[in-house]
Design an enzyme around this catalytic site. Structure first.
Site, PDB file in Angstrom:
ATOM      1  N   MET A 207      -8.712   8.917   8.611  1.00  0.00           N
ATOM      2  CA  MET A 207      -9.222   9.224   7.261  1.00  0.00           C
ATOM      3  C   MET A 207     -10.330  10.277   7.311  1.00  0.00           C
ATOM      4  O   MET A 207     -11.315  10.210   6.563  1.00  0.00           O
ATOM      5  CB  MET A 207      -9.740   7.949   6.577  1.00  0.00           C
ATOM      6  CG  MET A 207      -8.687   6.870   6.429  1.00  0.00           C
ATOM      7  SD  MET A 207      -9.310   5.354   5.649  1.00  0.00           S
ATOM      8  CE  MET A 207     -10.348   4.702   6.973  1.00  0.00           C
TER       9      MET A 207
ATOM     10  N   ASP B  53       0.827  -1.196   0.000  1.00  0.00           N
ATOM     11  CA  ASP B  53       0.000   0.000   0.000  1.00  0.00           C
ATOM     12  C   ASP B  53       0.864   1.249   0.000  1.00  0.00           C
ATOM     13  O   ASP B  53       2.072   1.202   0.280  1.00  0.00           O
ATOM     14  CB  ASP B  53      -0.902   0.027   1.239  1.00  0.00           C
ATOM     15  CG  ASP B  53      -2.144  -0.841   1.065  1.00  0.00           C
ATOM     16  OD1 ASP B  53      -2.448  -1.195  -0.085  1.00  0.00           O
ATOM     17  OD2 ASP B  53      -2.795  -1.149   2.068  1.00  0.00           O
TER      18      ASP B  53
ATOM     19  N   LYS C 129      -3.572   2.974  -2.812  1.00  0.00           N
ATOM     20  CA  LYS C 129      -4.930   3.525  -2.895  1.00  0.00           C
ATOM     21  C   LYS C 129      -4.812   4.987  -2.486  1.00  0.00           C
ATOM     22  O   LYS C 129      -4.915   5.313  -1.309  1.00  0.00           O
ATOM     23  CB  LYS C 129      -5.875   2.776  -1.970  1.00  0.00           C
ATOM     24  CG  LYS C 129      -6.178   1.365  -2.423  1.00  0.00           C
ATOM     25  CD  LYS C 129      -6.991   0.667  -1.349  1.00  0.00           C
ATOM     26  CE  LYS C 129      -7.343  -0.727  -1.783  1.00  0.00           C
ATOM     27  NZ  LYS C 129      -8.641  -0.835  -2.393  1.00  0.00           N
TER      28      LYS C 129
END
Length: 458
Positions: free
Chosen positions: A388, A251, A273
């Site tokens: 997030m 990632d 991502k």
């Protein structure tokens, strides 16, 4: 008789280094250059998502085209990270004309510089050149790392099967005469080992038996949490499995220096991502894990933080289990605890907070898809940690205040925790969204709300 290379430590802070190529090799090499403080110019028509994220964050400069001779103006070093021998030769020819040392990933004999196998222990850096033999350099590097761990007390321990324990920032060299990582023995992790997938165990056993019967080694997948950003925070088991990997699916948020430690023959799949940017569908990532494992590879799915804390590790485990692939889960240090700690904020503190709640803020409070009871969270007295959540922070804070959380409640934002680019913003619940914009903080960042923000002050 071939002359021995002259060992030299380059102090690259603030100095221009040109990297030609934007693929997997560059993805592995750039983090070490940035760690050295180099002014990196990346020349490539296209970039991996991980490199693009570093460009967007202002960590390096990118020229989106093929190499031209003037790209080396003012450069102190050039690293050629392309697999086209003619293109690599043209870059190294220009470098030779300008007397700029050139590392070539494709051909060590044509390079004027080699990157060694490196281990770091605090301020101590040990670099090993193996005379062009990566495995020799790697073996010596690993022996030195173990000695440093014992003599200097890092707490590192030797792992099983004769492998070294986790390094204090150990890195491998390039294919151009250095070394990457440690030699791997596939199949060391069984199905559903400590923290492994019970659901995958039976199917994994069948797969293993079939592989053994056919003379082909069984593949496996390890879901490994790499921690919040500091490469030293990966676990002993995570590091061991990484050194044994044939394929690493990484990632964006994994520590870049860990990728620089991989063996030259390891396949690196960039599964970054990037928020609001290019992304691989989760189904595609699942298929990569399954396909590589069924082909007999030892696969490590390397994730930032912990695989199960908003990491979609459960989905990947289920996909592997359905295909009969054995899975081992290695927990990682989650940023939900590490980021506040790195900023001097305990998520709990005697007499201040007796509980903490970790929540995802990737969906706005009024989104029909949100599963979070923000009204209930507003009524809690403990610590609230939001991952997030930068994009929706204004809506989140407004919702918390509307449901009773006092606007003067201390709040903090920690960007890129545990790394050299960590930033900390201290504010209040009522002001943190505006202060965040003024300070130009960006993901990845963790938001902390609660009286613990000031618990250790003065």
């Amino acid at each position: 008789m071939t002359a021995n290379p002259y060992p030299l430590g380059l102090r690259l802070h603030g100095r221009r280094v040109v990297v030609v190529g934007g693929g997997a090799v560059a993805t592995r090499r750039v983090p070490a250059l940035l760690d050295a403080g180099a002014d990196v110019l990346l020349v490539a028509p296209e970039l991996t998502p991980a490199l693009r994220a570093r460009v967007d964050a202002g960590r390096l400069h990118w020229v989106p085209r093929r190499f031209e001779p003037e790209d080396l103006d003012g450069a102190w070093l050039v690293q050629v990270a392309v697999d086209d021998p003619m293109a690599a030769a043209s870059v190294s020819a220009v470098a030779a004309e300008r007397r700029i040392f050139c590392v070539r990933a494709d051909d060590r004999t044509a390079a004027t510089a080699w990157t060694p196998a490196v281990t770091r222990h605090g301020p101590v850096t040990v670099a090993v050149l193996g005379g062009g033999d990566p495995r020799r350099a790697m073996t010596v590097r690993d022996a030195v790392r173990e000695l440093l761990a014992v003599r200097l007390g890092s707490g590192g321990t030797a792992s099983t099967r004769g492998r070294p324990g986790p390094p204090a920032g150990a890195t491998g060299g390039t294919g151009a005469g250095g070394s990457t990582g440690a030699t791997g023995t596939a199949g060391a992790a069984g199905a559903g080992g400590a923290g492994g997938a019970g659901g995958a165990g039976g199917a994994g056993g069948a797969t293993g038996a079939a592989g053994a019967g056919s003379g082909r080694r069984p593949g496996r997948v390890a879901l490994v949490g790499a921690g919040p950003g500091d490469p030293e925070l990966i676990t002993v088991k995570g590091w061991r499995l990484l050194t044994e990997a044939d394929v690493v699916v990484a990632d964006r948020l994994v520590p870049g220096l860990l990728l620089d430690e991989l063996r030259p023959d390891v396949e690196l799949v960039d599964a970054s991502k990037i928020p609001y940017g290019p992304s691989r569908a989760q189904e595609e990532i699942n298929q990569i894990l399954v396909d590589r494992a069924l082909a007999g590879a030892a696969v490590v799915r390397l994730k930032g933080g912990d695989p199960y804390v908003f990491g979609r590790g459960g989905e990947e485990l289920l996909a592997c289990a359905a295909a009969g692939v054995p899975v081992t889960v290695v927990p990682g240090v989650t940023s939900s605890i590490a980021a506040p700690a790195a900023a001097g904020i305990p998520v709990t503190h005697r007499g201040v907070a007796h509980e903490f709640t970790v929540v995802s803020g990737h969906l706005a409070p009024d989104s029909p898809a949100s599963l979070v009871r923000w009204d209930a969270l507003a009524g809690l007295r403990g610590t609230l940690v939001i991952l997030m959540g930068l994009k929706n922070l204004a809506a989140i804070t407004a919702t918390l205040i509307a449901h009773g959380r006092p606007p003067q409640t201390p709040a903090a934002v920690v960007q890129e925790a545990t790394t050299g680019t960590q930033r900390i913003l201290r504010s209040t619940l009522g002001e943190v969204a505006a202060d965040l914009l003024a300070a130009d903080l960006r993901p990845p960042a963790v938001v902390v709300v609660g009286d613990v923000v000031g618990a250790l002050d003065g």
